[in-house]
Scaffold this active site. Structure first.
Site, mmCIF file in Angstrom:
data_model
loop_
_atom_site.group_PDB
_atom_site.id
_atom_site.type_symbol
_atom_site.label_atom_id
_atom_site.label_comp_id
_atom_site.label_asym_id
_atom_site.label_seq_id
_atom_site.Cartn_x
_atom_site.Cartn_y
_atom_site.Cartn_z
ATOM 1 N N ARG A 68 -31.097 69.147 169.045
ATOM 2 C CA ARG A 68 -31.656 70.112 168.973
ATOM 3 C C ARG A 68 -31.437 70.646 167.827
ATOM 4 N NH1 ARG A 68 -30.356 71.967 173.421
ATOM 5 N NH2 ARG A 68 -31.674 71.173 174.887
ATOM 6 N N GLU B 279 -45.134 61.402 169.742
ATOM 7 C CA GLU B 279 -46.203 62.745 170.344
ATOM 8 C C GLU B 279 -47.273 63.369 170.040
ATOM 9 O OE1 GLU B 279 -42.980 65.107 172.066
ATOM 10 O OE2 GLU B 279 -42.954 66.542 170.489
ATOM 11 N N HIS C 19 -39.441 69.839 164.041
ATOM 12 C CA HIS C 19 -40.619 70.502 164.577
ATOM 13 C C HIS C 19 -40.662 71.723 165.863
ATOM 14 C CE1 HIS C 19 -39.918 67.332 168.031
ATOM 15 N NE2 HIS C 19 -40.699 67.874 168.527
ATOM 16 N N HIS D 240 -37.428 64.083 167.614
ATOM 17 C CA HIS D 240 -37.157 62.495 168.702
ATOM 18 C C HIS D 240 -36.730 61.495 167.713
ATOM 19 C CE1 HIS D 240 -38.271 65.248 171.733
ATOM 20 N NE2 HIS D 240 -39.950 65.526 170.762
#
Length: 270
Positions: A157, A79, A137, A61
């Site tokens: 992605r 996050e 991740h 991200h």
């Protein structure tokens, strides 16, 4: 407005028909995520439960600074994950074993060797991981977790195990940090204990056991917050919030904590 946030169940091919307690069976649906709709007065944070039966894609991200520079507004995403259930040998992929250049990262994503280059962390309930923007991740199979994140849907992605989904190599490689994952971003969280999990820069997250101390009351103060019961319950403006739910409070004083319970509480700092 109800203090208990509305729930959205999201079906995913990699989801699960049987969810861990306290969630009920899904009547044949493969539930991958349970979202709590962010309240209008606290749109910066999103809370989810995630349940996997297969490995999720390798992704990354961007940061707020990167999305602002691209004219997308403040849409960065940092996050964190708290593991609530894990099958034997369940893992999370976070960061790399050795530093990688952008060119090497792109090649690894294209030929699939990125899986072997990543750090795979064995997980069990209570493990906690903070994922800064730019961290490559992947969530492995057999994991159930609570995710607290900046409320953004921008995901790049990098690799998807040959599945026929779109990849975002140019965007992902541009923001990805080809670095090992730092131990400072992970810890083990007891079921019942006061623990500060995140303290900025974008949000704070604490676990509170039983009744809160004065420090928590002062830090959270007169600003909106989210309450996620793990054990017992909480009451917000007279409404009961149970494990598996998430509540919104306009300030810390509006929350009545269960003396025998434990809750996560989250607040935006952005």
């Amino acid at each position: 407005m109800s203090a208990v946030l509305p729930i959205r169940e999201v079906e995913k091919p990699w989801g699960r028909e049987r969810l861990p307690a306290p969630f009920a069976s899904s009547d044949g649906k493969r539930i991958g995520e349970i979202w709590f709709e962010p309240p209008a007065v606290l749109p910066q944070l999103l809370v989810k439960y995630i349940f996997t039966s297969e490995a999720l894609s390798v992704q990354v991200h961007p940061s707020d600074a990167e999305t602002l520079a691209k004219g997308l507004g403040r849409q960065g995403k940092e996050e964190c994950w708290l593991i609530i259930d894990a099958e034997p040998e369940a893992k999370l992929g976070i960061g790399f074993k050795q530093p990688l250049s952008s060119e090497a990262l792109r090649t690894a994503a294209q030929d699939g060797s990125i899986e072997d280059l990543m750090q795979w962390h064995d997980v069990r309930p209570g493990d906690f991981f903070y994922i800064p923007a730019g961290t490559v991740h992947a969530i492995g199979a057999g994991v159930s977790l609570i995710e607290v994140q900046q409320n953004s849907d921008i995901t790049y992605r990098l690799y998807d195990y040959g599945r026929p989904r779109e990849l975002h190599l140019d965007e992902g490689v541009a923001v990805a940090k080809g670095q090992p994952y730092s131990d400072e971003f992970k810890l083990s969280v007891p079921d019942r204990e006061d623990v500060t999990l995140v303290e900025g820069p974008l949000f704070r997250l604490d676990q509170i056991e039983g009744l809160p101390n004065e420090d928590a009351a002062m830090r959270y103060g007169a600003r909106p917050l989210l309450v996620i019961p793990r054990k017992g319950m909480a009451k917000i403006a007279g409404e009961t919030v149970l494990p598996g739910g998430c509540g919104f409070a306009k300030d810390f004083d509006e929350v009545v904590f269960d003396g025998n319970g434990a809750c996560l509480i989250a607040q935006s700092l952005a």
